[in-house]
Structures are given as C-alpha cells and as structure tokens.
Enzyme design. Structure first.
Site, PDB file in Angstrom:
ATOM      1  N   CYS A 184       0.567  -1.299  -0.057  1.00 12.20           N
ATOM      2  CA  CYS A 184       0.240   0.086  -0.018  1.00 12.20           C
ATOM      3  C   CYS A 184       1.117   1.408  -0.406  1.00 12.20           C
ATOM      4  CB  CYS A 184      -0.832  -0.305   1.290  1.00 12.20           C
ATOM      5  SG  CYS A 184      -2.088  -1.281   1.340  1.00 12.20           S
ATOM      6  N   ASN A 205      -0.515   1.205   5.857  1.00 13.24           N
ATOM      7  CA  ASN A 205       0.979   0.779   5.490  1.00 13.24           C
ATOM      8  C   ASN A 205       1.207  -0.565   5.884  1.00 13.24           C
ATOM      9  OD1 ASN A 205       3.950   0.833   3.347  1.00 13.24           O
ATOM     10  ND2 ASN A 205       2.109  -0.465   2.550  1.00 13.24           N
ATOM     11  N   GLY A 206       1.696  -1.625   5.796  1.00 15.06           N
ATOM     12  CA  GLY A 206       2.324  -2.749   6.144  1.00 15.06           C
ATOM     13  C   GLY A 206       1.512  -4.129   6.793  1.00 15.06           C
ATOM     14  N   SER A 228      13.181  -0.759 -12.115  1.00 18.07           N
ATOM     15  CA  SER A 228      13.387  -0.255 -10.890  1.00 18.07           C
ATOM     16  C   SER A 228      15.268  -0.324 -11.329  1.00 18.07           C
ATOM     17  CB  SER A 228      12.941  -0.978  -9.652  1.00 18.07           C
ATOM     18  OG  SER A 228      12.667  -2.676 -10.469  1.00 18.07           O
ATOM     19  N   ASP A 244      19.712  -7.112 -12.796  1.00 18.16           N
ATOM     20  CA  ASP A 244      18.169  -6.575 -12.471  1.00 18.16           C
ATOM     21  C   ASP A 244      18.314  -6.529 -10.729  1.00 18.16           C
ATOM     22  OD1 ASP A 244      15.897  -7.204 -12.098  1.00 18.16           O
ATOM     23  OD2 ASP A 244      15.490  -8.884 -13.280  1.00 18.16           O
ATOM     24  N   CYS A 250       7.983 -12.916   2.958  1.00 15.52           N
ATOM     25  CA  CYS A 250       8.114 -11.799   3.889  1.00 15.52           C
ATOM     26  C   CYS A 250       6.745 -11.435   4.595  1.00 15.52           C
ATOM     27  CB  CYS A 250       8.335 -10.406   3.022  1.00 15.52           C
ATOM     28  SG  CYS A 250       7.862  -8.704   4.650  1.00 15.52           S
ATOM     29  N   CYS A 258      16.052  -3.878   7.579  1.00 14.97           N
ATOM     30  CA  CYS A 258      15.377  -5.772   7.364  1.00 14.97           C
ATOM     31  C   CYS A 258      15.669  -6.189   6.409  1.00 14.97           C
ATOM     32  CB  CYS A 258      13.579  -5.372   7.457  1.00 14.97           C
ATOM     33  SG  CYS A 258      12.972  -7.223   7.042  1.00 14.97           S
TER      34      CYS A 258
HETATM   35  S1  SF4 Z   1      13.212  -6.555   4.277  1.00 10.34           S
HETATM   36 FE1  SF4 Z   1      12.200  -8.547   2.592  1.00 10.34          FE
HETATM   37  S2  SF4 Z   1      11.813  -9.603   5.076  1.00 10.34           S
HETATM   38 FE2  SF4 Z   1      12.380  -7.041   5.538  1.00 10.34          FE
HETATM   39  S3  SF4 Z   1      10.660  -6.702   5.338  1.00 10.34           S
HETATM   40 FE3  SF4 Z   1      11.443  -5.963   3.564  1.00 10.34          FE
HETATM   41  S4  SF4 Z   1      10.204  -7.515   2.037  1.00 10.34           S
HETATM   42 FE4  SF4 Z   1       9.810  -8.291   4.224  1.00 10.34          FE
END
Ligand code: SF4
Length: 476
Positions: A17, A117-118, A301, A363, A400, A449
């Site tokens: 989102c 969002n999330g 991207s 890529d 994820c 992350c």
């Molecule tokens: S780095 Fe990977 S696991 Fe962490 S929030 Fe982003 S997509 Fe999700």
C-alpha cells in the site's frame, strides 16, 4: 472480474500500500489525489480518499487504479481541508470492498478514518481476542484491527492510539484523521517508510517523499520508528510511544519498491540503487571472471543499478530493453504461451543494440526465476551472444510477513536451488547476487530489514513463525 496479480506474470514481488494525508490545506481532496497518483506504484488494486470539512468525514473508495474511481466530479464531492487517502495492493485480506481503505470508524465519540501500510504479524491473535470480546469486523484487513483497537481504548485520542499500537507487532505506517486532527504512526522497527512535509500553513504525510513535489511540500522529515505524531492547528506534537526502537527499514524499499526520486530515512533511492550497481561491478572487477561489451538494466527499477555498474566498470550503458508503459493490469493467463506473450507485451529487446553483444544484465531481484529466464531468452533471441545476470540484492530465501506478497518459501527459487542451479534455470551465462554485507556496505547503512535474505526477522512472528518452521521442516 478477476485480475492476475502482477507477481504471477512478472515474477516480481508487490508491496501492499501507499498512504497519504493532508492537514489544513485548501482542496485537500485534490491534493490527496495528486499525492496518491505519485504513490500509485505501491498499489493498483483499489484506492480511496476520506475528507473532513471540520464537522464530518466523507469517504469515497473503489477498485482499480485511482483514475477508475476519481475524476473532477467525484473529487468535488469530497469537500474539506483535511484528507487521508490510500492506494492498495492486497496481501492481508482480499480485495473485497470492505477491505479498501481508508477504513472508516463511526462512533458516538466521534468518527475517524485510518489508512495503513504494512502487515500486522499478530493480526490473527488480535482479531480472535477482539471477536471473543464482542468486536464485529466488516472485512478481513489488518487496518480494521487498528481501528477497533483505537476505538476500544480509554483516554484522550493520543492515549487511545498510544495504547492501541502497543498491542501491534509487525510493520505498520498509518495515518488517522479525525474531524480536526491528524495522527501519523510508524512501527518501532521503522519497517515501512512514512514522511511529513509542510504545505502552506498545513502538513502532508506520505508513504514516500516523491509525492511531496507535486503538492509543493517543503521542510520534509521522516516519522521516527516508534513515533506518534499529533498534527493539529497548533502544529506537530512528537510522541515517542515505544521504549525500545531500532531502524530496520525494509531493504526492498530501496532495491525495488520505492520510486527513485524518493528519499527514505535520509537515503535517496536512486543513489542507493546506483551504489548497489557499483558494488556489483567492483566485485566483478576483483574476481576478473567476466568480459562483456555493454550493460543493460531491466526497466524500470533496475536502471539506476545498471547505471552504477556501467560507471564503475567503464562499460557502455545501453538501452537494450524497452518497457511498454501502456500494458496496464493483466488478466488471468492460464497457459504458458499466454504468459510468455504477456512478458513480451511488457518488455522488448532492442535487437540492433543487443545483437552480437556480451551483456551484463542488471536486475533488482529474482523471486520465482521465471521472469529472469524469459528476459534472458528475450535477449538471446534478439542475438545477444552471452548474458551475465547481476542482481542488485541478495538471493531471496525467506518469505516476508511485513506487507510484501511472498508468504511462502515454495514461491522462492533461491529457497530451493543453489546459485548454480538458479543460473542454469534462468539460462544465464553467469549469475551473481549482492550479498547482505556488500549491500549494506553499498548503501552505507546497517539499519535494514534483511529477513527475506537471511531469515532473521526483526519481530516475533507469532503463528506465522510456527507455519514457517513447519514449512522448512517439511522441505527436509
Ligand atoms: S526486507 Fe524483506 S522481509 Fe524485510 S520487510 Fe522488506 S521484503 Fe519484507
């Protein structure tokens, strides 16, 4: 009508989102429309805008792109100087109309609208507990849980939000609008971006800073991890609601999701991508194991990373692939042949550029591998003699749970195959990923992350962690 998620056709992962809020600016609905337009890449399944005329809140939302729901006539119906908006890509909860945001919460204590969002990782547990205590949910989205939590807490509104967010675990960046106040909140790991800027005598809040330009936003700053902002006619009040905070911004925001003209937590996205490309080139230079004629990026991207690779390596950067911008959303495509045509509709190789060339193909990521394979095939069909694939991120080996639609290891080629097997599958002449430490070195930050690359999640995963463990055990 059924739409195929881009993921199945492009093999790319999608984010959930984008949120946008306006406080105390004339024609708030129009501003929100423009802001959401700049965030449309974050979600194309649905959109919505709620406005406050200082006395009451009105909300209009619908499926599809922003332009499918909003036009001048509809925007004129949304009067007021405050607004909150949302573009949606559904991973938590389906695409039912009840899940489209902003979520409206109406009560005798006053109405409010939530745009989020999330993903909340303890959503299942929270929902069960609230349903057992009598809460009734309209839809299945995490955002409704946030609304319910705020509504049931006691105290003034700041206190209600503060107490509500302490129950949440996972990734969240959300905006709440009341008749005459706005609140912006970011989770204590700062997993999803959220920024604020000044516009005239008011403020705008956005998932990405790229949306500030079009509304003349200035003096922008990021909401901090674990921070709750109260925005009213007196200005902005900063409230740190979480004691333990850290910045673990989603690395994929830099690598793939966000627009290159956005800056997140002080790092410009285009610059980060270029640096990742430079790092890939440095690694190749040191290894000295590849010779090539040109560098080609996969639009859009990966173009920044390809530029970085070209600059560092001294090889010419070429436009070897062209994206057709008018394909739009893609329908369910049941056969392999139709899927194949789908990729060719989206991307074309520039035959005169790639024919007879040894190509470094840059890529951003490999998810299932099917798209990478089709792109390599596309270049070879157009006459490329060698295609060396360089990925500006580490191999994705874990799902994820924070708002990105890779919920199972089964979907991830690098969870099942080693580097050589992936190379073989995508029919590349060589394949390299950017390792986690090299990516952090390139981005000059460790505040990321990287759970989908190494399985180290910055939060407890509750029931989702049990499922993941079972999945890994079943693979053995
Ligand atoms: S780095 Fe990977 S696991 Fe962490 S929030 Fe982003 S997509 Fe999700």
């Amino acid at each position: 009508m059924l739409f195929e998620k881009d993921y199945f056709l492009t093999g790319k992962i999608n984010e959930e989102c984008g949120v946008f809020g306006v406080f105390n600016v004339k024609d708030a609905a129009s501003l929100t429309y423009f802001g959401l337009h700049a965030l449309q890449h974050r979600g194309q399944e649905a959109s919505g805008i709620a406005t406050s005329n200082k006395k009451e809140i009105k909300c209009i939302k619908g499926r599809g792109l922003l332009t499918e729901t909003f036009n001048n006539r509809v925007i004129k119906e949304l009067k007021g100087v405050h607004a909150v908006g949302h573009v949606r890509y559904s991973t938590a909860g389906g695409n039912e109309i009840e899940n489209i945001q902003p979520i409206m919460v109406r009560s005798h204590k006053g109405d409010f609208a939530v745009s989020h969002n999330g993903n909340i990782v303890n959503a299942k547990e929270l929902r069960e507990e609230m349903e057992n205590n009598g809460s009734i949910f309209q839809g299945t989205s995490d955002s409704e849980i946030i609304g319910h939590l705020i509504q049931r807490e006691q105290g003034d509104f700041v206190e209600k939000i503060r107490k509500a967010v302490l129950h949440l675990e996972g990734a969240f960046a959300f905006v709440v609008m009341r008749e005459n106040e706005m609140y912006a909140v970011r989770d204590h790991n700062g997993l999803r971006p959220l920024s604020v800027a000044k516009v005239d005598n008011g403020y705008v809040v956005s998932s990405e800073s790229c949306a500030f330009d079009i509304v003349n936003g200035r003096e922008e700053f990021d909401v901090l991890p674990g921070e709750l902002l109260k925005i009213d006619y007196n200005g902005i009040q900063h409230i740190q609601y979480a004691e333990k905070t850290q910045l673990k911004m989603c690395a994929m925001e830099y690598i793939y999701f966000s627009r290159p003209d956005s800056s997140i937590d002080g790092i410009n996205v285009h610059t980060a991508r270029k640096l990742s490309g430079r790092m890939l080139a440095k690694i190749d230079k040191e290894a000295g194991d590849v010779e090539a004629d040109i560098v080609v990026g996969v639009p859009d991207s990966s173009l920044s990373a390809a530029m970085g690779y070209a600059e560092e390596s001294g090889l010419p950067y070429e436009l070897g692939l062209i994206k057709n911008r008018y394909v739009g959303r893609t329908f369910i495509q049941p056969t392999q042949a139709q899927r194949e045509r789908g990729v060719r509709m989206k991307l074309s190789a520039v035959r005169d550029i790639v024919k007879g060339k040894r190509i470094i193909l840059v890529d951003d990521s490999i998810v299932r591998g099917t798209t990478s394979k089709r792109i390599v095939q596309l270049l070879k069909d157009a006459g490329a003699t060698e295609v060396h694939v360089r990925i500006g991120s580490p191999a994705i080996t874990h799902p994820c749970f924070y708002g990105v639609d890779t919920s199972s290891r089964k979907e991830l080629i690098s969870a099942r195959k080693n580097n050589e097997e992936v190379r073989d599958f995508i029919i590349a002449d060589s394949l390299k990923f950017l390792e986690v430490d090299k990516m952090m070195e390139a981005f000059e930050t460790e505040n990321l992350c990287v759970a989908c690359f190494n399985g180290v999640y910055p939060t407890d995963l509750f029931n989702l962690g049990v499922q993941l463990k079972e999945e890994i055990e079943n693979e053995r």
